[in-house]
Design an enzyme around this catalytic site. Structure first.
Site, PDB file in Angstrom:
ATOM      1  N   GLY A 129     -28.098 -24.328  18.894  1.00 37.99           N
ATOM      2  CA  GLY A 129     -28.884 -25.073  17.909  1.00 37.99           C
ATOM      3  C   GLY A 129     -29.789 -24.182  17.086  1.00 37.99           C
ATOM      4  N   GLY A 243     -32.651  -3.889  11.241  1.00 38.34           N
ATOM      5  CA  GLY A 243     -31.222  -4.076  11.505  1.00 38.34           C
ATOM      6  C   GLY A 243     -30.433  -4.264  10.228  1.00 38.34           C
ATOM      7  N   ARG A 244     -31.036  -4.939   9.247  1.00 40.96           N
ATOM      8  CA  ARG A 244     -30.312  -5.232   7.996  1.00 40.96           C
ATOM      9  C   ARG A 244     -29.990  -3.977   7.209  1.00 40.96           C
ATOM     10  NH1 ARG A 244     -33.936 -10.645   7.168  1.00 40.96           N
ATOM     11  NH2 ARG A 244     -32.624 -11.868   8.574  1.00 40.96           N
ATOM     12  N   GLY A 340      -0.548  -4.636  -2.512  1.00 40.52           N
ATOM     13  CA  GLY A 340       0.461  -5.688  -2.652  1.00 40.52           C
ATOM     14  C   GLY A 340       0.772  -6.301  -1.281  1.00 40.52           C
ATOM     15  N   GLY A 341       2.039  -6.619  -1.047  1.00 42.91           N
ATOM     16  CA  GLY A 341       2.433  -7.240   0.228  1.00 42.91           C
ATOM     17  C   GLY A 341       2.112  -6.358   1.428  1.00 42.91           C
ATOM     18  N   GLU A 364     -27.061 -11.005  11.500  1.00 44.72           N
ATOM     19  CA  GLU A 364     -28.414 -10.550  11.136  1.00 44.72           C
ATOM     20  C   GLU A 364     -28.890 -11.226   9.838  1.00 44.72           C
ATOM     21  OE1 GLU A 364     -29.473  -6.574  12.109  1.00 44.72           O
ATOM     22  OE2 GLU A 364     -27.922  -6.448  13.648  1.00 44.72           O
ATOM     23  N   THR A 366     -27.319 -14.655   7.369  1.00 43.00           N
ATOM     24  CA  THR A 366     -26.222 -14.859   6.418  1.00 43.00           C
ATOM     25  C   THR A 366     -26.700 -14.478   5.009  1.00 43.00           C
ATOM     26  OG1 THR A 366     -26.943 -17.102   5.951  1.00 43.00           O
ATOM     27  CG2 THR A 366     -25.352 -16.848   7.762  1.00 43.00           C
TER      28      THR A 366
HETATM   29  C1  LIG Z   1     -19.561 -10.939  15.007  1.00 43.29           C
HETATM   30  C2  LIG Z   1     -20.910 -11.551  15.257  1.00 43.29           C
HETATM   31  C3  LIG Z   1     -21.812 -10.894  16.103  1.00 43.29           C
HETATM   32  C4  LIG Z   1     -23.059 -11.467  16.381  1.00 43.29           C
HETATM   33  N1  LIG Z   1     -23.914 -10.832  17.256  1.00 43.29           N
HETATM   34  C5  LIG Z   1     -25.093 -11.413  17.590  1.00 43.29           C
HETATM   35  C6  LIG Z   1     -25.944 -10.812  18.587  1.00 43.29           C
HETATM   36  O1  LIG Z   1     -25.648  -9.733  19.133  1.00 43.29           O
HETATM   37  N2  LIG Z   1     -27.090 -11.462  18.921  1.00 43.29           N
HETATM   38  C7  LIG Z   1     -27.463 -12.634  18.352  1.00 43.29           C
HETATM   39  O2  LIG Z   1     -28.515 -13.153  18.703  1.00 43.29           O
HETATM   40  N3  LIG Z   1     -26.673 -13.236  17.416  1.00 43.29           N
HETATM   41  C8  LIG Z   1     -25.499 -12.656  17.019  1.00 43.29           C
HETATM   42  N4  LIG Z   1     -24.684 -13.252  16.074  1.00 43.29           N
HETATM   43  C9  LIG Z   1     -25.054 -14.554  15.522  1.00 43.29           C
HETATM   44  C10 LIG Z   1     -25.445 -14.519  14.052  1.00 43.29           C
HETATM   45  O3  LIG Z   1     -26.659 -13.843  13.884  1.00 43.29           O
HETATM   46  C11 LIG Z   1     -25.469 -15.976  13.555  1.00 43.29           C
HETATM   47  O4  LIG Z   1     -24.118 -16.424  13.558  1.00 43.29           O
HETATM   48  C12 LIG Z   1     -26.073 -16.085  12.169  1.00 43.29           C
HETATM   49  O5  LIG Z   1     -27.457 -15.855  12.223  1.00 43.29           O
HETATM   50  C13 LIG Z   1     -25.813 -17.454  11.519  1.00 43.29           C
HETATM   51  O6  LIG Z   1     -26.149 -18.502  12.378  1.00 43.29           O
HETATM   52  P1  LIG Z   1     -25.092 -19.686  12.618  1.00 43.29           P
HETATM   53  O7  LIG Z   1     -23.797 -19.047  12.939  1.00 43.29           O
HETATM   54  O8  LIG Z   1     -25.657 -20.644  13.597  1.00 43.29           O
HETATM   55  O9  LIG Z   1     -24.937 -20.378  11.204  1.00 43.29           O
HETATM   56  P2  LIG Z   1     -25.821 -21.593  10.630  1.00 43.29           P
HETATM   57  O10 LIG Z   1     -27.262 -21.245  10.683  1.00 43.29           O
HETATM   58  O11 LIG Z   1     -25.386 -22.854  11.274  1.00 43.29           O
HETATM   59  O12 LIG Z   1     -25.367 -21.603   9.111  1.00 43.29           O
HETATM   60  C14 LIG Z   1     -24.250 -22.341   8.608  1.00 43.29           C
HETATM   61  C15 LIG Z   1     -24.253 -22.218   7.091  1.00 43.29           C
HETATM   62  O13 LIG Z   1     -25.452 -22.830   6.558  1.00 43.29           O
HETATM   63  C16 LIG Z   1     -26.159 -21.912   5.771  1.00 43.29           C
HETATM   64  N5  LIG Z   1     -27.602 -22.120   5.917  1.00 43.29           N
HETATM   65  C17 LIG Z   1     -28.309 -22.307   7.074  1.00 43.29           C
HETATM   66  N6  LIG Z   1     -29.612 -22.462   6.808  1.00 43.29           N
HETATM   67  C18 LIG Z   1     -29.749 -22.339   5.459  1.00 43.29           C
HETATM   68  C19 LIG Z   1     -30.857 -22.411   4.565  1.00 43.29           C
HETATM   69  N7  LIG Z   1     -32.107 -22.617   5.004  1.00 43.29           N
HETATM   70  N8  LIG Z   1     -30.610 -22.253   3.254  1.00 43.29           N
HETATM   71  C20 LIG Z   1     -29.354 -22.057   2.782  1.00 43.29           C
HETATM   72  N9  LIG Z   1     -28.273 -21.978   3.578  1.00 43.29           N
HETATM   73  C21 LIG Z   1     -28.463 -22.129   4.893  1.00 43.29           C
HETATM   74  C22 LIG Z   1     -25.740 -20.526   6.332  1.00 43.29           C
HETATM   75  O14 LIG Z   1     -25.978 -19.496   5.426  1.00 43.29           O
HETATM   76  C23 LIG Z   1     -24.279 -20.778   6.602  1.00 43.29           C
HETATM   77  O15 LIG Z   1     -23.562 -20.659   5.413  1.00 43.29           O
HETATM   78  C24 LIG Z   1     -23.429 -12.689  15.767  1.00 43.29           C
HETATM   79  C25 LIG Z   1     -22.533 -13.333  14.897  1.00 43.29           C
HETATM   80  C26 LIG Z   1     -21.297 -12.777  14.634  1.00 43.29           C
HETATM   81  C27 LIG Z   1     -20.350 -13.489  13.707  1.00 43.29           C
END
Ligand SMILES: Cc1cc2nc3c(=O)[nH]c(=O)nc-3n(C[C@H](O)[C@H](O)[C@H](O)COP(=O)(O)OP(=O)(O)OC[C@H]3O[C@@H](n4cnc5c(N)ncnc54)[C@H](O)[C@@H]3O)c2cc1C
Length: 387
Positions: A129, A243-244, A340-341, A364, A366
């Protein structure tokens, strides 16, 4: 701001490039297919000092400045995005957290084995969540004498199955306002009640594994609290700023790899009696890739240089990540198009880059969250204090 490479950086990069050429590249495609964790590569990375990039020399680390660190991530991701993300979590989130917020005792206990590669770190913030809204997390830590009882679960935890030490964020005061409710802990994997759950199958970065983890009244000693009670959330955000820069550098490395592949292929592949590199449509794609790549690289180095110089860098880090991650996805897309392919076939490498690059727009924060952070900085008219 100086981006020219120092002699020290040239030497470091020479060693990293040799490691990538000899150890990483020959295994990267196979690891992607088998989704096998890169143990040998990590051992070799440790020998080069790449497990202790953020660790001071006094604790056995390389103590690299942020620009050098970005240069290293770029080279690693050019060879393997999966290895880059494992090292990025270990260095930029875990070692950095302990270096910045750990007590002397915590630093003495954990930094030397993290820097030598005897311990691997993981960072556990995300929950079912609580993704973008990280402050909504539900994992609880209840104080009970000289321990905290930790309960709850986390998702998407990079390297969880192989990690020894986890930086875990949990609610210590549910009554407090969200930004003061959370505390960070250093949790060792062998504590009773701590379980590593299902390994996720995913689109790309396949040899970097992500798992669910859970805690059932895990007894975490109070000495393993990282920083003060209630300061976990600002800590998590500050660590993500650092991290970013690493993720932006990772994306730059992937975009470079896409351009490298494309330049070679475009000159080798003949159609209509001449190399496709002679076609203006292909040349434009190459030109756009190279130009966006340089812009992404400069934004990344700028963010790293601001951090190096002690200036506010949160805005620059988000801008670099936003732009570099999109550039990497677009460069990988163009690489497939140029092939290409054949670009669609595993053997040519472009499709792996495409799958790997997409993750840089997700973790880190989206791209939507980066835009939110950037807009907040702009509307506030100031940058966040150097963190
Ligand atoms: C390969 C991978 C490795 C990872 N490793 C780690 C790790 O080591 N430790 C860890 O803690 N996490 C990790 N993560 C988790 C990652 O940080 C989260 O997936 C990310 O922060 C997004 O959260 P969510 O997936 O719940 O997406 P959500 O928050 O559910 O987002 C869904 C969509 O809604 C959009 N959205 C949400 N809120 C807003 C807003 N306020 N305004 C506009 N758009 C919004 C998002 O941009 C997205 O497009 C990892 C993820 C991946 C894919």
């Amino acid at each position: 701001m100086e981006f020219g490479r120092t002699e020290e950086q040239r030497l470091l990069l020479g060693a990293v490039q040799e490691f990538i050429r000899k150890i990483v590249v020959p295994r990267a495609a196979g690891r992607d297919v088998s989704a096998e964790f890169p143990e040998e590569e990590l051992r070799a990375a440790a020998e080069l000092g790449l497990m202790g990039m953020a660790v001071p020399e006094t604790h056995g680390g390389a103590d690299l400045d942020p620009v050098s660190t970005a240069l290293v991530y770029e080279e690693i991701a050019r060879g393997s995005g999966a290895l880059a993300v494992i090292l990025s979590v270990h260095n930029s989130l875990v070692c950095e957290a302990i270096r910045r917020y750990g007590t002397e005792e915590q630093q003495d206990r954990y930094l030397p084995p993290l820097a030598s590669g005897n311990l691997l770190g993981a960072y556990a913030l995300t929950e079912s969540g609580a993704g973008s809204d990280a402050a909504a997390l539900q994992t609880r830590a209840r104080r009970n004498g000289d321990v905290y009882l930790l309960s709850g679960s986390k998702l998407f935890i990079t390297s969880a199955e192989h990690a020894d030490l986890f930086v875990v964020f949990a609610v210590t005061d549910p009554e407090a306002r969200r930004s003061r409710a959370i505390t960070a802990f250093l949790v060792e994997r062998d504590l009773p009640g701590f379980t590593i759950g299902k390994k996720e199958r995913k689109l790309g970065l396949r040899s970097s594994e992500i798992n669910e983890i859970s805690f059932a009244d895990v007894r975490v000693p109070t000495g393993c609290r990282l920083g003060d009670e209630g300061y976990g959330f600002p800590m998590a955000l500050a660590l993500l700023d650092t991290g970013r820069i690493g993720i932006a550098a990772q994306a730059v490395g992937m975009a470079q790899a896409a351009l490298d592949l494309s330049l070679v292929y475009a000159q080798q592949r003949h159609q209509f009696g001449r190399p496709i590199a002679d076609l203006q449509a292909i040349q434009w794609m190459l030109a756009d890739m190279a130009t966006r790549l340089e812009a992404a690289r400069l934004l990344t180095y700028r963010a790293a240089a601001l951090k190096r110089d002690g200036d506010p860098f949160g805005l620059a880090a988000s801008q670099a990540k936003l732009f570099a991650s999109r550039s990497a996805v677009e460069a990988a897309d163009a690489a497939i198009q140029i092939h290409g392919g054949y670009g669609y076939l595993e053997e040519y490498g472009a499709e792996r880059l495409y799958r790997d690059a997409k993750a840089t727009e997700l973790y880190e924060g989206t791209s939507e969250i980066q835009r939110l952070v950037i807009a907040r900085h702009l509307l506030r008219g100031t940058s966040t204090p150097a963190s």
